[in-house]
Motif scaffolding. Structure first.
Motif, PDB file in Angstrom:
ATOM      1  N   UNK A   1      -1.435  44.964 -33.008  1.00  0.00           N
ATOM      2  CA  UNK A   1      -1.326  45.750 -31.949  1.00  0.00           C
ATOM      3  C   UNK A   1       0.318  45.926 -31.345  1.00  0.00           C
ATOM      4  N   UNK A   2       0.499  44.416 -31.542  1.00  0.00           N
ATOM      5  CA  UNK A   2       2.145  44.024 -30.754  1.00  0.00           C
ATOM      6  C   UNK A   2       2.545  42.813 -31.769  1.00  0.00           C
ATOM      7  N   UNK A   3       4.087  42.965 -31.948  1.00  0.00           N
ATOM      8  CA  UNK A   3       4.860  41.530 -32.061  1.00  0.00           C
ATOM      9  C   UNK A   3       4.345  40.569 -31.549  1.00  0.00           C
ATOM     10  N   UNK A   4       4.622  39.379 -31.862  1.00  0.00           N
ATOM     11  CA  UNK A   4       4.102  38.561 -31.217  1.00  0.00           C
ATOM     12  C   UNK A   4       5.434  38.006 -30.252  1.00  0.00           C
ATOM     13  N   UNK A   5       6.085  37.865 -29.418  1.00  0.00           N
ATOM     14  CA  UNK A   5       8.059  37.152 -28.641  1.00  0.00           C
ATOM     15  C   UNK A   5       7.393  36.279 -27.997  1.00  0.00           C
ATOM     16  N   UNK A   6       8.317  35.881 -28.046  1.00  0.00           N
ATOM     17  CA  UNK A   6       8.768  34.279 -27.397  1.00  0.00           C
ATOM     18  C   UNK A   6       9.445  34.765 -26.173  1.00  0.00           C
ATOM     19  N   UNK A   7       9.124  33.652 -25.389  1.00  0.00           N
ATOM     20  CA  UNK A   7      10.541  33.547 -24.402  1.00  0.00           C
ATOM     21  C   UNK A   7      11.068  32.448 -24.465  1.00  0.00           C
ATOM     22  N   UNK A   8      13.238  32.938 -23.721  1.00  0.00           N
ATOM     23  CA  UNK A   8      13.707  32.040 -23.587  1.00  0.00           C
ATOM     24  C   UNK A   8      14.346  32.333 -22.914  1.00  0.00           C
ATOM     25  N   UNK A   9      14.258  31.034 -21.663  1.00  0.00           N
ATOM     26  CA  UNK A   9      15.396  30.864 -20.776  1.00  0.00           C
ATOM     27  C   UNK A   9      16.733  31.106 -20.387  1.00  0.00           C
ATOM     28  N   UNK A  10      17.043  31.565 -19.525  1.00  0.00           N
ATOM     29  CA  UNK A  10      18.275  31.691 -19.239  1.00  0.00           C
ATOM     30  C   UNK A  10      19.260  31.313 -19.185  1.00  0.00           C
ATOM     31  N   UNK A  11      20.002  30.771 -19.369  1.00  0.00           N
ATOM     32  CA  UNK A  11      21.964  30.021 -20.051  1.00  0.00           C
ATOM     33  C   UNK A  11      23.238  30.484 -20.106  1.00  0.00           C
ATOM     34  N   UNK A  12      23.606  29.570 -20.613  1.00  0.00           N
ATOM     35  CA  UNK A  12      25.210  30.109 -21.110  1.00  0.00           C
ATOM     36  C   UNK A  12      25.538  29.854 -22.596  1.00  0.00           C
ATOM     37  N   UNK A  13      26.055  30.731 -23.063  1.00  0.00           N
ATOM     38  CA  UNK A  13      26.543  30.307 -24.322  1.00  0.00           C
ATOM     39  C   UNK A  13      27.671  30.618 -24.614  1.00  0.00           C
ATOM     40  N   UNK A  14      28.789  30.248 -25.492  1.00  0.00           N
ATOM     41  CA  UNK A  14      29.870  30.205 -25.946  1.00  0.00           C
ATOM     42  C   UNK A  14      30.135  31.147 -27.104  1.00  0.00           C
ATOM     43  N   UNK A  15      30.670  32.187 -27.296  1.00  0.00           N
ATOM     44  CA  UNK A  15      30.462  32.727 -28.561  1.00  0.00           C
ATOM     45  C   UNK A  15      32.113  33.134 -29.239  1.00  0.00           C
ATOM     46  N   UNK A  16      31.883  32.921 -30.219  1.00  0.00           N
ATOM     47  CA  UNK A  16      33.474  32.305 -31.087  1.00  0.00           C
ATOM     48  C   UNK A  16      33.778  33.267 -31.693  1.00  0.00           C
ATOM     49  N   UNK A  17      34.983  33.599 -32.261  1.00  0.00           N
ATOM     50  CA  UNK A  17      35.392  34.305 -32.873  1.00  0.00           C
ATOM     51  C   UNK A  17      36.087  34.095 -33.808  1.00  0.00           C
ATOM     52  N   UNK A  18      35.772  33.737 -35.187  1.00  0.00           N
ATOM     53  CA  UNK A  18      37.224  32.868 -36.490  1.00  0.00           C
ATOM     54  C   UNK A  18      38.138  33.901 -36.728  1.00  0.00           C
ATOM     55  N   UNK A  19      37.881  34.956 -37.184  1.00  0.00           N
ATOM     56  CA  UNK A  19      38.935  35.810 -37.370  1.00  0.00           C
ATOM     57  C   UNK A  19      39.741  35.816 -36.077  1.00  0.00           C
ATOM     58  N   UNK A  20      39.451  36.025 -34.965  1.00  0.00           N
ATOM     59  CA  UNK A  20      40.694  35.885 -34.262  1.00  0.00           C
ATOM     60  C   UNK A  20      40.732  34.940 -33.118  1.00  0.00           C
ATOM     61  N   UNK A  21      40.097  33.675 -33.758  1.00  0.00           N
ATOM     62  CA  UNK A  21      40.183  32.179 -33.324  1.00  0.00           C
ATOM     63  C   UNK A  21      39.992  32.339 -31.359  1.00  0.00           C
ATOM     64  N   UNK A  22      39.246  33.557 -31.501  1.00  0.00           N
ATOM     65  CA  UNK A  22      38.946  33.820 -29.425  1.00  0.00           C
ATOM     66  C   UNK A  22      37.219  32.738 -29.522  1.00  0.00           C
ATOM     67  N   UNK A  23      37.466  32.659 -28.253  1.00  0.00           N
ATOM     68  CA  UNK A  23      36.082  32.367 -27.618  1.00  0.00           C
ATOM     69  C   UNK A  23      35.837  32.687 -26.254  1.00  0.00           C
ATOM     70  N   UNK A  24      34.762  32.723 -25.494  1.00  0.00           N
ATOM     71  CA  UNK A  24      34.426  33.476 -24.618  1.00  0.00           C
ATOM     72  C   UNK A  24      32.572  33.207 -23.842  1.00  0.00           C
ATOM     73  N   UNK A  25      32.142  32.842 -22.763  1.00  0.00           N
ATOM     74  CA  UNK A  25      31.617  32.422 -22.520  1.00  0.00           C
ATOM     75  C   UNK A  25      30.409  33.770 -21.801  1.00  0.00           C
TER      76      UNK A  25
END
Length: 225
Positions: A6-30
């Protein structure tokens, strides 16, 4: 996640902070991430067929991840599943112009942002993947160069399966509008990728109309406020 589910199985993900990065531009951001729900598995062919009546891709099986779906296919599926399950659709679509607006107040299914995706994939881990890759992912070295049923490898610490390998996941975000226009973000790596593409931080891009045999998607929902 069989066709009759009847519905897909969903999982709770808590709040938080993540640092993303891009190898092409050598940039990172939170990015600060609000709590949300994420599909425990990629959307399966069985669920996709139950909602749309369609079975895209060349290899069929109810518990195989759906692939050969464009970004536009994925957002339309999210709206269709929301209506089926009694939720408010997250997206307002103009099929004539292919314009789309995300109603962030809606309780319906949607694609994860890439910050939500990486935060959920890491599940508190800090390395390139959340456990030894052969234990958690189908990729070129162990996949026999084919799709595998969802849930066949170990989940991460938050109970999410196949975050790495098997199929790439479409995300909501535009990759880099100035350079690549409307191209959208892909995350996670697929069954044909080498190990360096199956990392929590790896980013790929594709045109939202393209359909590829190692690209699927995973559902998200905003947490009830």
């Amino acid at each position: 996640m069989e066709t009759s589910s009847p519905a897909p199985e969903m999982t709770a993900v808590p709040a938080g902070r993540v640092t993303l990065s891009d190898r092409r531009t050598r940039r990172s951001w939170q990015v600060d991430v609000e709590p949300c729900l994420l599909g425990a598995f990629p959307v399966t062919q069985g669920l996709y067929a139950a909602v749309t009546g369609e079975r895209p891709g060349a290899t069929h099986g109810d518990r195989l991840p759906v692939e050969g779906v464009s970004w536009w296919d994925a957002v339309r599926f999210c709206n269709a599943l929301s209506l089926r399950d009694g939720h408010t659709p997250a997206y307002h679509l103009d099929d004539g112009t292919e314009k789309i607006l995300w109603d962030e107040s809606a309780d319906g299914y949607r694609l994860p942002t890439e910050a939500e995706w990486e935060h959920a994939c890491r599940a508190g881990s800090t390395g390139p993947h959340y456990a030894p890759l052969d234990e958690i992912a189908w990729y070129r070295a162990n996949s026999d160069e084919r799709l595998h049923e969802v849930g066949g490898k170990r989940p991460n610490a938050w109970g999410l399966y196949d975050m790495l390998g098997n199929v790439w996941d479409w995300c909501w975000d535009v990759y880099d509008a100035e350079v690549y226009g409307s191209y959208r973000v892909l995350r996670g790596g697929g069954w044909f990728d080498e190990h360096w593409s199956c990392r929590s931080s790896a980013r790929r891009r594709s045109h939202p109309s393209y359909r590829v045999d190692d690209v699927g998607f995973r559902l998200a929902r905003s947490a009830v406020r």
